[in-house]
Write a protein that holds these residues in place. Sequence first.
Motif, PDB file in Angstrom:
ATOM      1  N   TRP B 109       0.763  -1.339   0.208  1.00 20.45           N
ATOM      2  CA  TRP B 109       0.001   0.035  -0.023  1.00 20.45           C
ATOM      3  C   TRP B 109       0.820   1.196   0.156  1.00 20.45           C
ATOM      4  O   TRP B 109       0.528   2.410  -0.719  1.00 20.45           O
ATOM      5  CB  TRP B 109      -0.894   0.011   1.259  1.00 20.45           C
ATOM      6  CG  TRP B 109      -2.343  -0.814   0.917  1.00 20.45           C
ATOM      7  CD1 TRP B 109      -2.330  -1.680   0.100  1.00 20.45           C
ATOM      8  CD2 TRP B 109      -3.416  -0.443   1.449  1.00 20.45           C
ATOM      9  NE1 TRP B 109      -3.711  -1.993   0.109  1.00 20.45           N
ATOM     10  CE2 TRP B 109      -4.295  -1.372   0.958  1.00 20.45           C
ATOM     11  CE3 TRP B 109      -4.032   0.348   2.531  1.00 20.45           C
ATOM     12  CZ2 TRP B 109      -5.632  -1.599   1.320  1.00 20.45           C
ATOM     13  CZ3 TRP B 109      -5.266   0.299   2.953  1.00 20.45           C
ATOM     14  CH2 TRP B 109      -6.236  -0.268   2.439  1.00 20.45           C
ATOM     15  N   GLU B 113       0.466   4.320  -2.558  1.00 17.59           N
ATOM     16  CA  GLU B 113       0.361   5.562  -2.003  1.00 17.59           C
ATOM     17  C   GLU B 113       1.518   6.567  -3.007  1.00 17.59           C
ATOM     18  O   GLU B 113       0.886   7.676  -3.360  1.00 17.59           O
ATOM     19  CB  GLU B 113       0.552   6.009  -0.593  1.00 17.59           C
ATOM     20  CG  GLU B 113       0.195   7.091  -0.090  1.00 17.59           C
ATOM     21  CD  GLU B 113       0.626   7.180   1.182  1.00 17.59           C
ATOM     22  OE1 GLU B 113       0.765   6.461   2.106  1.00 17.59           O
ATOM     23  OE2 GLU B 113       1.050   8.500   1.586  1.00 17.59           O
ATOM     24  N   LEU B 117       0.454   9.719  -5.425  1.00 14.38           N
ATOM     25  CA  LEU B 117       0.584  11.068  -4.896  1.00 14.38           C
ATOM     26  C   LEU B 117       1.780  11.612  -5.662  1.00 14.38           C
ATOM     27  O   LEU B 117       1.984  12.860  -5.730  1.00 14.38           O
ATOM     28  CB  LEU B 117       0.857  11.103  -3.520  1.00 14.38           C
ATOM     29  CG  LEU B 117      -0.339  10.776  -2.619  1.00 14.38           C
ATOM     30  CD1 LEU B 117       0.196  10.606  -1.081  1.00 14.38           C
ATOM     31  CD2 LEU B 117      -1.587  11.518  -2.808  1.00 14.38           C
ATOM     32  N   PHE B 118       2.885  11.050  -6.017  1.00 13.27           N
ATOM     33  CA  PHE B 118       4.037  11.508  -6.869  1.00 13.27           C
ATOM     34  C   PHE B 118       4.221  10.936  -8.216  1.00 13.27           C
ATOM     35  O   PHE B 118       5.240  11.405  -8.799  1.00 13.27           O
ATOM     36  CB  PHE B 118       5.206  11.148  -5.940  1.00 13.27           C
ATOM     37  CG  PHE B 118       5.374  12.147  -4.665  1.00 13.27           C
ATOM     38  CD1 PHE B 118       5.814  13.177  -4.634  1.00 13.27           C
ATOM     39  CD2 PHE B 118       4.861  11.342  -3.514  1.00 13.27           C
ATOM     40  CE1 PHE B 118       5.882  13.953  -3.696  1.00 13.27           C
ATOM     41  CE2 PHE B 118       5.100  12.059  -2.268  1.00 13.27           C
ATOM     42  CZ  PHE B 118       5.636  13.296  -2.346  1.00 13.27           C
ATOM     43  N   ARG B 129      -2.252   0.270  -8.383  1.00 17.41           N
ATOM     44  CA  ARG B 129      -3.467   1.352  -8.457  1.00 17.41           C
ATOM     45  C   ARG B 129      -3.479   2.472  -7.858  1.00 17.41           C
ATOM     46  O   ARG B 129      -2.572   2.360  -7.027  1.00 17.41           O
ATOM     47  CB  ARG B 129      -4.947   0.584  -8.386  1.00 17.41           C
ATOM     48  CG  ARG B 129      -5.062  -0.505  -9.314  1.00 17.41           C
ATOM     49  CD  ARG B 129      -6.403  -1.234  -8.873  1.00 17.41           C
ATOM     50  NE  ARG B 129      -6.047  -1.967  -7.734  1.00 17.41           N
ATOM     51  CZ  ARG B 129      -7.217  -2.208  -6.848  1.00 17.41           C
ATOM     52  NH1 ARG B 129      -8.235  -1.684  -6.821  1.00 17.41           N
ATOM     53  NH2 ARG B 129      -6.689  -2.918  -5.751  1.00 17.41           N
ATOM     54  N   LEU B 131      -4.493   4.822  -4.876  1.00 13.12           N
ATOM     55  CA  LEU B 131      -5.031   4.423  -3.499  1.00 13.12           C
ATOM     56  C   LEU B 131      -5.866   5.559  -2.779  1.00 13.12           C
ATOM     57  O   LEU B 131      -7.080   5.423  -2.254  1.00 13.12           O
ATOM     58  CB  LEU B 131      -3.745   4.108  -2.592  1.00 13.12           C
ATOM     59  CG  LEU B 131      -3.966   3.472  -1.110  1.00 13.12           C
ATOM     60  CD1 LEU B 131      -4.883   2.020  -1.545  1.00 13.12           C
ATOM     61  CD2 LEU B 131      -3.047   3.281  -0.456  1.00 13.12           C
ATOM     62  N   LEU B 132      -5.311   6.568  -2.703  1.00 14.44           N
ATOM     63  CA  LEU B 132      -6.079   7.790  -1.634  1.00 14.44           C
ATOM     64  C   LEU B 132      -6.989   8.619  -2.688  1.00 14.44           C
ATOM     65  O   LEU B 132      -7.849   9.450  -2.140  1.00 14.44           O
ATOM     66  CB  LEU B 132      -4.775   8.588  -1.072  1.00 14.44           C
ATOM     67  CG  LEU B 132      -4.153   7.942  -0.152  1.00 14.44           C
ATOM     68  CD1 LEU B 132      -3.205   8.846   0.559  1.00 14.44           C
ATOM     69  CD2 LEU B 132      -5.456   7.540   1.179  1.00 14.44           C
ATOM     70  N   THR B 133      -6.582   9.074  -4.015  1.00 16.55           N
ATOM     71  CA  THR B 133      -7.239  10.000  -4.681  1.00 16.55           C
ATOM     72  C   THR B 133      -8.444   9.338  -5.124  1.00 16.55           C
ATOM     73  O   THR B 133      -8.786   8.100  -5.135  1.00 16.55           O
ATOM     74  CB  THR B 133      -6.428  10.677  -5.857  1.00 16.55           C
ATOM     75  OG1 THR B 133      -5.835   9.527  -6.397  1.00 16.55           O
ATOM     76  CG2 THR B 133      -5.380  11.472  -5.211  1.00 16.55           C
ATOM     77  N   TYR B 135     -11.647   7.873  -7.763  1.00 17.30           N
ATOM     78  CA  TYR B 135     -11.755   6.988  -8.834  1.00 17.30           C
ATOM     79  C   TYR B 135     -11.547   8.123 -10.001  1.00 17.30           C
ATOM     80  O   TYR B 135     -12.295   9.087 -10.227  1.00 17.30           O
ATOM     81  CB  TYR B 135     -12.977   6.443  -8.905  1.00 17.30           C
ATOM     82  CG  TYR B 135     -13.317   5.758  -7.701  1.00 17.30           C
ATOM     83  CD1 TYR B 135     -12.324   4.595  -7.536  1.00 17.30           C
ATOM     84  CD2 TYR B 135     -14.201   5.883  -6.919  1.00 17.30           C
ATOM     85  CE1 TYR B 135     -12.699   3.573  -6.425  1.00 17.30           C
ATOM     86  CE2 TYR B 135     -14.546   5.098  -5.950  1.00 17.30           C
ATOM     87  CZ  TYR B 135     -13.774   3.699  -5.580  1.00 17.30           C
ATOM     88  OH  TYR B 135     -13.908   3.257  -4.583  1.00 17.30           O
ATOM     89  N   PRO B 141      -1.040  14.456  -6.932  1.00 19.85           N
ATOM     90  CA  PRO B 141      -1.350  15.625  -6.180  1.00 19.85           C
ATOM     91  C   PRO B 141       0.090  16.329  -5.478  1.00 19.85           C
ATOM     92  O   PRO B 141      -0.083  17.364  -4.894  1.00 19.85           O
ATOM     93  CB  PRO B 141      -2.446  15.644  -5.406  1.00 19.85           C
ATOM     94  CG  PRO B 141      -2.652  13.946  -5.479  1.00 19.85           C
ATOM     95  CD  PRO B 141      -2.041  13.437  -6.767  1.00 19.85           C
TER      96      PRO B 141
END
Lengths: 417, 186
Positions: B109, B113, B117-118, B129, B131-133, B135, B141
């Motif tokens: 995970w 992540e 994010l990066f 895939r 994870l946090l943002t 669908y 971000p």
Amino acid sequence: MTEIRNYTMNFGPQHPAAHGVLRLVMEMDGEVVERIDPHIGLLHRATEKLAESKPYNHSIGYMDRLDYVSMMCNEHAYVLAIEKLLGVTPPLRAQYIRVMFAEITRIRNHLLWIAAHGLDIGAMAVFLYAFREREDLCDVYEATSGARLHAAYFRPGGVYRDLPDEMPKYSASSVHGEKETRQKNINREGSVLDFIESFVERFPKCVDEYETLLTDNRIWKQRTVDIGIVTPDRALQLGFTGPMLRGSGVEWDLRRKQPYEVYPELQFDIPVGSTGDCYDRYLVRIEEMRQSNQVISQCVDWLKNNHGPVMIADHKLAPPQRTGMKQDMESLIHHFKLFTEGYSTPPGQVYQAVEAPKGEFGIYIVSDGANKPYRLKIRAPGFPHLASLDEMARGHMLADVVAIIGTQDIVFGEIDR
Amino acid sequence: MVEQLAQTFGASTQTAYDETTLIVQTEQLISLLETLRDDPQARFEQLIDLCGVDYSDYPPGLTEHPERFAVIYHLLSVSRNDRIRVITYVAEDRPVVPSAIDVFACANWYEREAFDLFGILFDGHPDLRRLLTDYGFIGHPFRKDFPLSGHVEMRFDEKKGRVVYEPVSIEPRVTVPRIIRQDHDS
């Protein structure tokens, strides 16, 4: 013979047992779980990115909102990381206050956990008992910081203010009569410390009550014993910390092994489980409440006998007294600079972890010497726990998934950040 | 122990704030992590944290960062009670790091992540895939060139009866500017 098909089932994100906004996509073979794919991020607020655009102190309030049932422990990690970067040590009294509140927070967290976990797997009554005590601790929070949940009480260099001398009292109303109110105010006559002391005396009996309801309860045991077993090696591989790791029999507690603040001065035991199932983790958390209670009692004793400042005197970090600000120029300048610009940290990177109620809560700060962090990474204990839900729940029944989610003590504020 | 490892893997070491850091080439990363986990003198059984850092905005003149992105591994040894940090740098045009999932299961995970994010890619990850943002989210971000207010906002459109995405309407606002001062020693 009828054909047996695998079903793909959706669980959450609005299910009461989902502890917030957990969405699971489950592949089921009948009632047996074959595979779980948790979809997280529904509560993602980019706390880390927001913190990059704010002076250090502005993000203390965000820390409360990460793991929103163990607020002060999150703040604790954040202020300790900043202090490590700056190389400052708060006064001893502030350290005792912080440790006391970290333990109060641990009890609060475990009370909410036992209440919610009980509700999830069918024990209604324990919720009512647990919230009775949690309410008192909310009052302690409120009396000290002004807020019942999101306290924002810790600061780099100490705490925001000393413990108040007075505990707020109930007043009588048309619903609650004089006699009842007097009864409720009995332990609120003294200071906040007196109130905490009376709580500490009362609390072990309360834990006994929860244990009467659960520990030997046949239904409770049927729902938790041998559910979600994790071996010690596997627990380490999966990144488990806190009660999840101790439940599997690994004696690891940062308060003892990598002590911070005044933990070396305090007496407490570290409970460990043996089989690593949901029941062991329940027992570990129950014992942790008793141990935290002892720590609070030692802190109260120390705080009653020792007085002193609760914030360092460096006005580059801590605001000057209000009276001084009105009278001398130096204080006024310090006040103005601190609240408009904040303070700068030396460039570098630090990682600071604390033993939060759920496990190791870590803050990793990369600083470029500015008044804001260049990068802030929050290591949330629940994140690797939830990641292993798939492995823990495989081969269990659908109803056990709820027990496993409960035992992991999932809170989405910290997982989604 | 750390010095020896650094020599074997061509890594450089740093110690600051009582924390040891190993900076290693991406090619050596997995074998270094394996050694750190299995070597009887190291025994870092646990991957505590893995995160990405985007150094594109980092002021020049401080620590040199050879590439734009860094992937940072925090390891913990429960048996020896020790921590270590491993850093590897990856280039902007080809941000690929070998996945540590076979060394530490919990990297799964964390790598998802960091990818989310990066935009750092983890070679060998079975299921990389987001994870946090949300669908269907576009962009990464936490990169420094991604605005704080984002690119799109969403609302429920009553006429269309569904959620619609529109270009973001809020103006980014800086309340306190980023200031670097050299006087923190005094």
